[in-house]
Design an enzyme around this catalytic site. Structure first.
Site, PDB file in Angstrom:
ATOM      1  N   CYS A  81       7.255   6.054 -17.725  1.00 53.49           N
ATOM      2  CA  CYS A  81       8.280   5.781 -16.716  1.00 53.49           C
ATOM      3  C   CYS A  81       9.339   4.827 -17.262  1.00 53.49           C
ATOM      4  O   CYS A  81       9.009   3.743 -17.764  1.00 53.49           O
ATOM      5  CB  CYS A  81       7.635   5.179 -15.464  1.00 53.49           C
ATOM      6  SG  CYS A  81       8.834   4.719 -14.193  1.00 53.49           S
ATOM      7  N   CYS A  92       3.496  -0.104 -10.758  1.00 51.57           N
ATOM      8  CA  CYS A  92       2.429   0.312 -11.673  1.00 51.57           C
ATOM      9  C   CYS A  92       2.056  -0.844 -12.606  1.00 51.57           C
ATOM     10  O   CYS A  92       2.922  -1.616 -13.028  1.00 51.57           O
ATOM     11  CB  CYS A  92       2.867   1.508 -12.510  1.00 51.57           C
ATOM     12  SG  CYS A  92       3.063   3.036 -11.569  1.00 51.57           S
ATOM     13  N   GLN A 271      -5.544   7.896   3.537  1.00 51.32           N
ATOM     14  CA  GLN A 271      -5.596   7.661   2.100  1.00 51.32           C
ATOM     15  C   GLN A 271      -4.373   8.258   1.414  1.00 51.32           C
ATOM     16  O   GLN A 271      -3.935   9.368   1.747  1.00 51.32           O
ATOM     17  CB  GLN A 271      -6.875   8.263   1.514  1.00 51.32           C
ATOM     18  CG  GLN A 271      -8.139   7.526   1.933  1.00 51.32           C
ATOM     19  CD  GLN A 271      -8.285   6.182   1.248  1.00 51.32           C
ATOM     20  OE1 GLN A 271      -7.644   5.908   0.229  1.00 51.32           O
ATOM     21  NE2 GLN A 271      -9.132   5.326   1.809  1.00 51.32           N
ATOM     22  N   CYS A 395     -11.572  -0.993  -1.146  1.00 48.49           N
ATOM     23  CA  CYS A 395     -10.381  -0.856  -1.985  1.00 48.49           C
ATOM     24  C   CYS A 395     -10.168  -2.103  -2.838  1.00 48.49           C
ATOM     25  O   CYS A 395      -9.207  -2.168  -3.601  1.00 48.49           O
ATOM     26  CB  CYS A 395      -9.150  -0.582  -1.139  1.00 48.49           C
ATOM     27  SG  CYS A 395      -8.786  -1.886   0.053  1.00 48.49           S
TER      28      CYS A 395
END
Length: 442
Positions: A81, A92, A271, A395
């Site tokens: 990216c 990210c 989700q 999570c």
């Protein structure tokens, strides 16, 4: 008395050896003077030059970015990216690592948190140490899975859409997000201006062709006319009460899991990875092995994913109680599970509602708490209900480990643990732990 000014170290540079990965998408390093650094954009074992992004002389640790790689890891790749890297988009964490290495790093974080906070080795947790990719996500280096079905774009003062920089309100303007699902990308959010908006959330249901955008205006701003590249329903966030209101189109999207359609309204929780709901539902059901006629709790139940799967399996002679704090999610859950007369959904916080139900025993429990975890009080209450099995969907590995320690204090051990890479390129990871009572020796 005059205060001594604190010296900021932002901008200072160091050459360091990178140590192990840590929870949060960074690695640990130390300067020659022994000062601890949390380093992003690096990998364990590398030698790098870093630049401090946060911290002062008196700070316990400094945050830093690796700005030059002097000795690269074999797991390093060039970030696919163009918006990933020091000072850029914060979405990210591991664009610079091979996909298999990303999963190994996540596994190391889970193992470290389990040992440090719960005193458990992988073997004691019934875990083989692997983090499994979602179906279809095992791609060659340089290819990025397009998994993010919900993307919240920040909008700058000029109306340009982008994503937030790491730990910042500053917006990185982008023309495309590589991890966005195709259904999000095809809306073309980044191509147009959004005057007066603070954020634009794009949702592309994976269980249908439903598309939705949720607009959050700046104070006093009027909504723009929304003309996108695909048909889409539009919602807006009210600046006074924070509620989400329909502008036009459906007020919900339709998702699929366990051969059932679920209505998810007003940007409610589902989700984000298109395979996540089915993957987690199967892991929970395989771990619990529900039987006809059993009673079950689904805590933090959202729109009823696990409650529906449980109801299907315990049958007409069984019963399921779901508890959820979100008003709209409760409405959706009741709608989604209307075909199960033995399912009841209660609204409120678990720690408040559960004691009021009068339930003293139950066969099965599913809990999927928010990132902070369930907490000691709730865990101790649950352990007192005598469930033969408990499924904990997590999570955050730190919150999971803390709660597993609380369960252990009340006589529950981890039977199995599975980990799934449902957030590729980020540091996030999903775990499903199955717990059972410790057998008392005769």
């Amino acid at each position: 008395m005059q205060n001594t000014p604190v010296t900021s170290l932002v901008g200072a540079e160091y050459e360091v050896e990178v140590g192990p990965v840590a929870h949060g998408g960074h690695c640990i390093a130390r300067t020659e003077a022994g000062r601890v650094l949390f380093v992003r954009h690096a990998l364990p074992g590398e030698r790098v030059r870093v630049r401090v992004t946060e911290g002062e002389e008196t700070s316990r640790f400094l945050r830093a970015d690796a700005i030059e790689i002097l000795d690269a890891s074999k797991d390093r790749v060039e970030a696919p990216c163009p918006f990933a890297g020091p000072g850029k988009c914060g979405g990210c964490d591991w664009q610079h690592a091979k996909p298999g290495a990303q999963r190994r790093l996540k596994g190391e974080v889970i193992a470290e948190q389990l040992l440090r906070l719960a005193g458990l080795t992988p073997e004691e947790a019934g875990w083989d140490g692997t983090v499994m990719p979602a179906e279809g996500d095992k791609l060659p280096s340089g290819e990025v899975p397009q998994w993010r079905t919900r993307v919240q774009y920040a909008v700058d003062a000029e109306g340009h859409a982008g994503l937030r920089k790491h730990r910042s309100h500053e917006v990185e303007i982008i023309d495309h997000c590589m991890i966005a699902a195709e259904g999000v990308s095809e809306l073309g959010i980044e191509k147009r201006d959004w005057p007066g908006m603070a954020s634009v959330e794009a949702i592309a249901a994976s269980g249908s062709n439903d598309r939705q955008v949720i607009l959050t205006p700046r104070p006093g701003a009027r909504l723009p006319l929304v003309e996108l590249d695909k048909p889409v329903s539009v919602m807006r966030v009210d600046e006074k009460d924070g509620g989400v209101h329909r502008v036009h189109g459906r007020a919900f999207v339709r998702e699929r899991a366990d051969d059932r359609t679920y209505r998810v309204g007003s940007g409610g929780f589902w989700q984000v990875h298109p395979k996540a709901a089915q993957t987690l539902m199967l892991a929970v059901m395989q771990g619990l092995t529900p039987r006809k006629g059993e009673t079950a709790l689904d805590l933090y139940c959202g729109v009823g994913l696990f409650a529906g799967a449980l109801a299907d399996r315990v049958g007409d002679q069984g019963a399921v109680l779901g508890i959820e704090s979100g008003k709209r999610a409760v409405e959706d859950a009741r709608h989604n599970l209307a075909g199960f007369p033995r399912v009841r959904i209660e609204q409120g916080k678990v720690e408040s509602v559960l004691p009021r139900t009068g339930i003293t025993e139950v066969d099965l429990i599913v809990l999927d708490p928010p990132r902070a975890g369930a907490g000691k009080q709730t865990v101790h209450h649950l352990a007192g209900l005598g469930a033969r099995r408990i499924a904990y969907v997590a999570c955050d590995p730190a919150a999971l480990a803390r709660d597993l320690a609380y369960f252990a204090d009340r006589g529950y051990r981890v039977r199995t643990l599975r980990a799934f890479d449902l957030f590729p390129m980020t540091h996030h990871v999903e775990c499903v732990a199955i717990l059972e009572p410790v057998k008392k020796e005769a």
